[in-house]
Design a protein around this motif. Structure first.
Motif, PDB file in Angstrom:
ATOM      1  N   MET A 178       3.744  -7.876  43.635  1.00  0.00           N
ATOM      2  CA  MET A 178       4.199  -7.981  45.136  1.00  0.00           C
ATOM      3  C   MET A 178       5.125  -9.130  45.260  1.00  0.00           C
ATOM      4  N   GLN A 179       4.772 -10.325  44.376  1.00  0.00           N
ATOM      5  CA  GLN A 179       5.430 -11.317  44.547  1.00  0.00           C
ATOM      6  C   GLN A 179       6.716 -11.333  43.691  1.00  0.00           C
ATOM      7  N   ALA A 181       7.066 -12.163  48.124  1.00  0.00           N
ATOM      8  CA  ALA A 181       5.952 -12.190  49.312  1.00  0.00           C
ATOM      9  C   ALA A 181       5.267 -13.747  49.009  1.00  0.00           C
ATOM     10  N   LYS A 182       4.852 -14.319  49.967  1.00  0.00           N
ATOM     11  CA  LYS A 182       4.280 -15.741  50.190  1.00  0.00           C
ATOM     12  C   LYS A 182       2.713 -15.909  50.219  1.00  0.00           C
ATOM     13  N   ILE A 183       1.965 -16.634  49.700  1.00  0.00           N
ATOM     14  CA  ILE A 183       0.694 -16.707  49.742  1.00  0.00           C
ATOM     15  C   ILE A 183       0.235 -17.565  51.072  1.00  0.00           C
ATOM     16  N   VAL A 184      -0.712 -16.951  51.802  1.00  0.00           N
ATOM     17  CA  VAL A 184      -1.146 -17.532  53.058  1.00  0.00           C
ATOM     18  C   VAL A 184      -2.272 -18.237  52.665  1.00  0.00           C
ATOM     19  N   ALA A 185      -3.260 -17.599  52.018  1.00  0.00           N
ATOM     20  CA  ALA A 185      -4.693 -18.141  51.760  1.00  0.00           C
ATOM     21  C   ALA A 185      -5.297 -17.324  50.739  1.00  0.00           C
ATOM     22  N   GLY A 186      -6.160 -17.947  49.966  1.00  0.00           N
ATOM     23  CA  GLY A 186      -7.050 -17.070  48.716  1.00  0.00           C
ATOM     24  C   GLY A 186      -8.366 -16.848  49.367  1.00  0.00           C
ATOM     25  N   LEU A 198      -4.154 -13.297  50.869  1.00  0.00           N
ATOM     26  CA  LEU A 198      -3.652 -12.931  51.788  1.00  0.00           C
ATOM     27  C   LEU A 198      -2.186 -13.135  51.811  1.00  0.00           C
ATOM     28  N   MET A 199      -1.008 -12.291  51.841  1.00  0.00           N
ATOM     29  CA  MET A 199       0.073 -12.921  51.371  1.00  0.00           C
ATOM     30  C   MET A 199       1.060 -12.364  52.565  1.00  0.00           C
ATOM     31  N   ALA A 200       2.187 -12.923  52.736  1.00  0.00           N
ATOM     32  CA  ALA A 200       2.991 -12.529  54.141  1.00  0.00           C
ATOM     33  C   ALA A 200       4.460 -12.221  53.312  1.00  0.00           C
ATOM     34  N   GLY A 201       5.085 -11.362  53.978  1.00  0.00           N
ATOM     35  CA  GLY A 201       6.516 -11.051  53.599  1.00  0.00           C
ATOM     36  C   GLY A 201       7.469 -12.169  53.743  1.00  0.00           C
ATOM     37  N   LYS A 202       8.718 -12.008  52.952  1.00  0.00           N
ATOM     38  CA  LYS A 202       9.659 -13.150  53.052  1.00  0.00           C
ATOM     39  C   LYS A 202      10.173 -13.162  54.449  1.00  0.00           C
ATOM     40  N   GLN A 207      -1.794 -21.850  44.525  1.00  0.00           N
ATOM     41  CA  GLN A 207      -0.380 -21.696  44.121  1.00  0.00           C
ATOM     42  C   GLN A 207      -0.262 -20.503  43.280  1.00  0.00           C
ATOM     43  N   ASP A 208       1.228 -19.963  43.315  1.00  0.00           N
ATOM     44  CA  ASP A 208       1.614 -18.969  42.512  1.00  0.00           C
ATOM     45  C   ASP A 208       1.249 -19.248  40.832  1.00  0.00           C
TER      46      ASP A 208
END
Length: 297
Positions: free
Chosen positions: A93-94, A99-104, A224-228, A272-273
């Motif tokens: 997905m990344q 997509a961006k990481i919000v929290a693990g 939990l990831m968020a769209g760009k 982190q990615d």
């Protein structure tokens, strides 16, 4: 200005205020990749959605997705805002949706194991050369890719040295006991659960009948990831909620019956990615070095 005139102004102002609609909370759309159907989402994550809405002030709307590919496409075209997914799904997905990481979601004892029967001739991964090894669902982080990488880390070439068979974990368990496969790979907690059930049933094998001959490192977090397209202020508000209201949000997640895999979890906001490079190595080991598509779809 007379008192009656001031009262009249007050009445008019009150009427005007009453006519102005209340500000509506911003709506964010949430998907979970391993659940299909709105009813399943509500059953497993309904309490979490409600609590997250309460502590962030956002209206949160579930958006069911039929599979992982549908989820990444929805992210790419701004149809969903947040996705809760596993490590193997994250790297695809990344790459495809930035997509961006919000929290693990840090899960204890989340690692892959390779298990053989204790009285078998398979005492190490080296002994597995030329044999059949059973693994879980194709593309699963902890049941397929993780065990494949554990074999590679121990010196085997999973694509050449062994014959991989993928099937459901309960089927793997029975195949191991029958001797249809030399060893099986799965999530460590799956193994403990199956071993416990085996011991408890009439005529079942005792824990000493099984041997772990390899294990991988603790796997990266679910995320939990968020769209760009999602505003950074929204992302930061959600991220801050996991810091300020961690215990309440975890308790809400654990209300889902299938979410007991998260028992003992913590939210990690410094993910982190680069923490997912081990997962990228798994894809390469499994023969998918581009990690641009979901294996099995």
């Amino acid at each position: 200005m007379s008192l009656s005139w001031m009262k009249s102004i007050g009445v008019v102002v009150a009427m005007l205020v009453a006519l102005v609609p209340a500000a509506q909370a911003e709506t964010i759309r949430l998907a979970v990749t391993d659940l299909v159907g709105l009813e399943e989402l509500r059953r497993e994550f309904g309490a979490f959605k409600d609590k997250l809405s309460e502590v962030t002030g956002y209206d949160i709307e579930f958006l069911p997705v039929t599979n992982r590919t549908a989820a990444v496409e929805a992210l790419r075209f701004d149809k969903i805002d947040f996705v809760l997914t596993g490590p193997a799904e994250y790297v695809v997905m990344q790459k495809r949706a930035q997509a961006k990481i919000v929290a693990g979601l840090s899960r204890p004892d989340y690692f892959a194991v390779i298990v053989a029967l204790a009285d078998s001739p398979y005492n190490s991964t080296e002994d597995l050369k030329g044999s059949k090894v059973g693994l879980g669902d194709v593309g699963s982080t902890s049941k397929h890719l993780g065990p494949v990488q554990a074999l590679a880390d121990a010196g085997l070439n999973p694509q050449k040295d062994v014959e991989i068979i993928n099937t459901k974990v309960p089927v793997l368990w029975e195949a191991l006991k029958r001797g249809d496969v030399a060893a099986i790979g799965m999530n460590h907690l799956n193994f403990l659960s199956l071993r416990q059930r085996e011991m408890e049933k009439s005529g079942g094998l005792q824990p000493g009948a099984f041997r772990v001959i390899a294990r991988g490192p603790d796997l990266p977090n679910d995320v939990l990831m968020a769209g760009k397209h999602v505003d950074e202020k929204v992302i930061e508000t959600v991220r801050l909620a996991f810091t300020k209201h961690s215990d309440a949000l975890i308790a809400a997640i654990l209300q889902g019956e299938d979410n007991q895999k998260y028992s003992g979890m913590r939210f990690i906001t410094g993910v982190q990615d680069s923490h997912y490079n081990y997962v990228r190595a798994m894809y390469a080991t499994a023969g998918y070095p581009e990690y641009a598509d979901f294996i099995g779809e």
